[in-house]
Design a protein around this motif. Structure first.
Motif, short mmCIF file in Angstrom:
data_model
loop_
_atom_site.label_atom_id
_atom_site.label_comp_id
_atom_site.label_asym_id
_atom_site.label_seq_id
_atom_site.Cartn_x
_atom_site.Cartn_y
_atom_site.Cartn_z
N LYS A 140 -58.84 -2.73 -4.06
CA LYS A 140 -59.44 -3.83 -4.80
C LYS A 140 -58.55 -4.16 -5.99
CE LYS A 140 -63.79 -5.80 -5.23
NZ LYS A 140 -65.21 -5.55 -5.10
N ARG A 141 -58.48 -5.43 -6.35
CA ARG A 141 -57.61 -5.83 -7.45
C ARG A 141 -58.31 -6.85 -8.34
NH1 ARG A 141 -52.96 -9.16 -4.27
NH2 ARG A 141 -53.33 -7.75 -2.56
N GLY A 142 -57.81 -6.98 -9.55
CA GLY A 142 -58.38 -7.94 -10.48
C GLY A 142 -57.49 -8.04 -11.70
N TYR A 143 -57.89 -8.85 -12.66
CA TYR A 143 -57.10 -9.02 -13.88
C TYR A 143 -57.64 -8.11 -14.98
CZ TYR A 143 -54.71 -12.94 -11.77
OH TYR A 143 -53.93 -13.71 -10.94
N LYS A 144 -56.71 -7.64 -15.82
CA LYS A 144 -57.07 -6.68 -16.85
C LYS A 144 -58.10 -7.25 -17.82
CE LYS A 144 -55.08 -3.49 -20.21
NZ LYS A 144 -53.83 -2.94 -20.79
N ASN A 145 -57.86 -8.44 -18.30
CA ASN A 145 -58.81 -9.09 -19.20
C ASN A 145 -59.44 -10.25 -18.45
OD1 ASN A 145 -58.14 -7.44 -21.51
ND2 ASN A 145 -56.22 -8.56 -21.58
N LYS A 153 -57.03 -17.88 -10.92
CA LYS A 153 -55.72 -17.25 -10.85
C LYS A 153 -54.70 -18.01 -11.67
CE LYS A 153 -52.24 -15.62 -7.58
NZ LYS A 153 -51.83 -15.52 -6.15
N LYS A 154 -54.71 -19.34 -11.57
CA LYS A 154 -53.76 -20.16 -12.33
C LYS A 154 -53.99 -19.98 -13.83
CE LYS A 154 -52.95 -23.82 -8.91
NZ LYS A 154 -53.17 -25.25 -8.59
N GLU A 155 -55.23 -19.95 -14.24
CA GLU A 155 -55.54 -19.81 -15.67
C GLU A 155 -55.11 -18.44 -16.19
OE1 GLU A 155 -56.62 -21.39 -19.18
OE2 GLU A 155 -56.71 -22.45 -17.25
N CYS A 156 -55.33 -17.41 -15.39
CA CYS A 156 -54.91 -16.06 -15.79
C CYS A 156 -53.39 -15.97 -15.92
CB CYS A 156 -55.41 -15.02 -14.78
SG CYS A 156 -57.18 -14.70 -14.85
N GLU A 157 -52.69 -16.54 -14.95
CA GLU A 157 -51.23 -16.52 -15.00
C GLU A 157 -50.70 -17.31 -16.18
OE1 GLU A 157 -50.24 -17.97 -11.15
OE2 GLU A 157 -50.48 -16.02 -10.16
N LYS A 158 -51.35 -18.42 -16.51
CA LYS A 158 -50.96 -19.23 -17.65
C LYS A 158 -51.09 -18.43 -18.95
CE LYS A 158 -52.73 -23.35 -17.81
NZ LYS A 158 -53.72 -24.44 -18.08
N GLN A 159 -52.11 -17.60 -19.02
CA GLN A 159 -52.34 -16.79 -20.22
C GLN A 159 -51.58 -15.47 -20.20
OE1 GLN A 159 -56.41 -16.29 -21.35
NE2 GLN A 159 -56.96 -18.42 -20.95
N GLN A 177 -51.92 -13.03 -18.01
CA GLN A 177 -52.73 -11.91 -17.56
C GLN A 177 -52.02 -11.16 -16.43
OE1 GLN A 177 -55.69 -11.05 -18.78
NE2 GLN A 177 -56.21 -12.82 -20.05
N GLN A 178 -52.20 -9.86 -16.39
CA GLN A 178 -51.57 -9.05 -15.36
C GLN A 178 -52.60 -8.58 -14.34
OE1 GLN A 178 -49.43 -5.86 -17.25
NE2 GLN A 178 -47.68 -7.17 -17.71
N MET A 179 -52.23 -8.63 -13.06
CA MET A 179 -53.09 -8.14 -11.99
C MET A 179 -53.14 -6.62 -12.04
SD MET A 179 -54.90 -9.31 -9.36
CE MET A 179 -54.18 -10.82 -8.68
N VAL A 180 -54.33 -6.07 -11.89
CA VAL A 180 -54.51 -4.62 -11.89
C VAL A 180 -54.90 -4.17 -10.49
CG1 VAL A 180 -55.81 -2.68 -12.85
CG2 VAL A 180 -55.22 -4.63 -14.30
N GLU A 181 -54.18 -3.21 -9.94
CA GLU A 181 -54.49 -2.67 -8.62
C GLU A 181 -53.95 -1.25 -8.54
OE1 GLU A 181 -52.59 -5.63 -6.32
OE2 GLU A 181 -50.59 -4.80 -6.56
N LEU A 182 -54.54 -0.45 -7.67
CA LEU A 182 -54.05 0.90 -7.47
C LEU A 182 -52.77 0.86 -6.64
CD1 LEU A 182 -57.32 2.90 -6.62
CD2 LEU A 182 -56.30 2.43 -8.86
#
Length: 271
Positions: free
Chosen positions: A178-183, A214-220, A222-227
């Motif tokens: 599973k993956r997601g953004y840190k903030n 996803k676009k908004e996170c990348e603009k800011q 944000q880093q993807m978090v995954e194991l």
């Protein structure tokens, strides 16, 4: 080792996966349209009218069952006539004696716990189980059978080592891929919208929402978090033995290939 894998509702998938069930303890995650969940892959959902037929096929191949009923938001359905319909669906599902139910909603959690003593209730990560205090609350205070942990917590090796020493590791469930953004920006709005779109089967709106997110996170930045593979090896080394491997791509053929590889060599596959 216990492997929780998403059921693709087809006879071929069940038969192919059954080849691995002698060497591994496989539990199939079952998604029912009338019991909302947070999984955005529409092909995984079955109608309650097909439930008994699919369960017969699953049981014939000696799989255990986990009913996934982990929606982030029900829009207060539990307090309306639709809430009664969900209870009726739950009762039909429980007649087939699933070994596990993964859940978020407190109302239905208490209903199942009161009426069905033998099922193991796993609290979903959508209850934001991201620290030791919350683990303790769900395992000790609410007397759940297990908790599924947030990815950020799983990557914190110091915390996970402490958790492995403080809690029964059989009650801890690990999301492998599973993956997601840190903030997580506008998290409540995002999750509520996704939950409502899933319940209405508005799959195109989900795709648009996630693309925008996803676009908004990348603009800011944000880093993807995954194991990664080292994280998985570390957690297994600590003794955690409940591994979840989700279908994350809405691609049944690829998912079967990925989980076969994972079961054979425990190698993480992330696109």
């Amino acid at each position: 080792m216990n492997y929780f894998l998403d059921l693709i509702p087809s006879k071929t998938f069940i038969e192919e996966l059954s080849k691995y069930n002698n060497q591994n303890n496989i539990i199939l995650n079952i998604y029912i349209k009338q019991l909302p969940s947070m999984n955005i892959n529409k092909f995984l959902y079955i109608d309650i009218k097909d439930y008994e037929k699919i369960i017969r096929e699953v049981r014939k191949n000696d799989f255990k069952i986990n009913i996934v009923f982990d929606t982030f938001c029900l829009g207060n359905k539990e307090f309306s006539i639709q809430g009664r319909e969900i209870l009726e669906t739950l009762d039909k599902v429980m007649k087939e004696k699933p070994e596990f139910v993964t859940i978020t909603n407190n109302f239905y959690y208490r209903y199942i716990k009161t009426h069905y003593e033998n099922v193991k209730l796993i609290c979903s990560e959508y209850t934001e189980i991201n620290n030791v205090q919350k683990i303790n609350r769900y395992l000790e205070d609410l007397e759940s059978s297990g908790v599924k942990l947030d990815t950020l917590l799983l990557k914190d090796r110091k915390q996970m080592k402490y958790i492995s020493s403080k809690f029964d590791k059989n009650n801890i469930y690990i999301n492998v891929n599973k993956r997601g953004y840190k903030n997580n920006i506008y998290k409540d709005t995002l999750n509520n919208n996704i939950a409502h779109y899933i319940q209405k089967e508005e799959w195109e709106n989900i795709e648009k929402l996630l693309t925008q997110y996803k676009k908004e996170c990348e603009k800011q930045g944000q880093q993807m978090v995954e194991l990664n593979q080292e994280d998985i090896d570390y957690l297994i080394g600590l003794g955690f033995n409940n591994l979840w491997y989700y279908d994350t791509e809405n691609n049944p053929d690829k998912y079967l290939q990925d989980i076969q590889n994972f079961l054979e060599v425990k190698t993480l596959q992330i696109a």
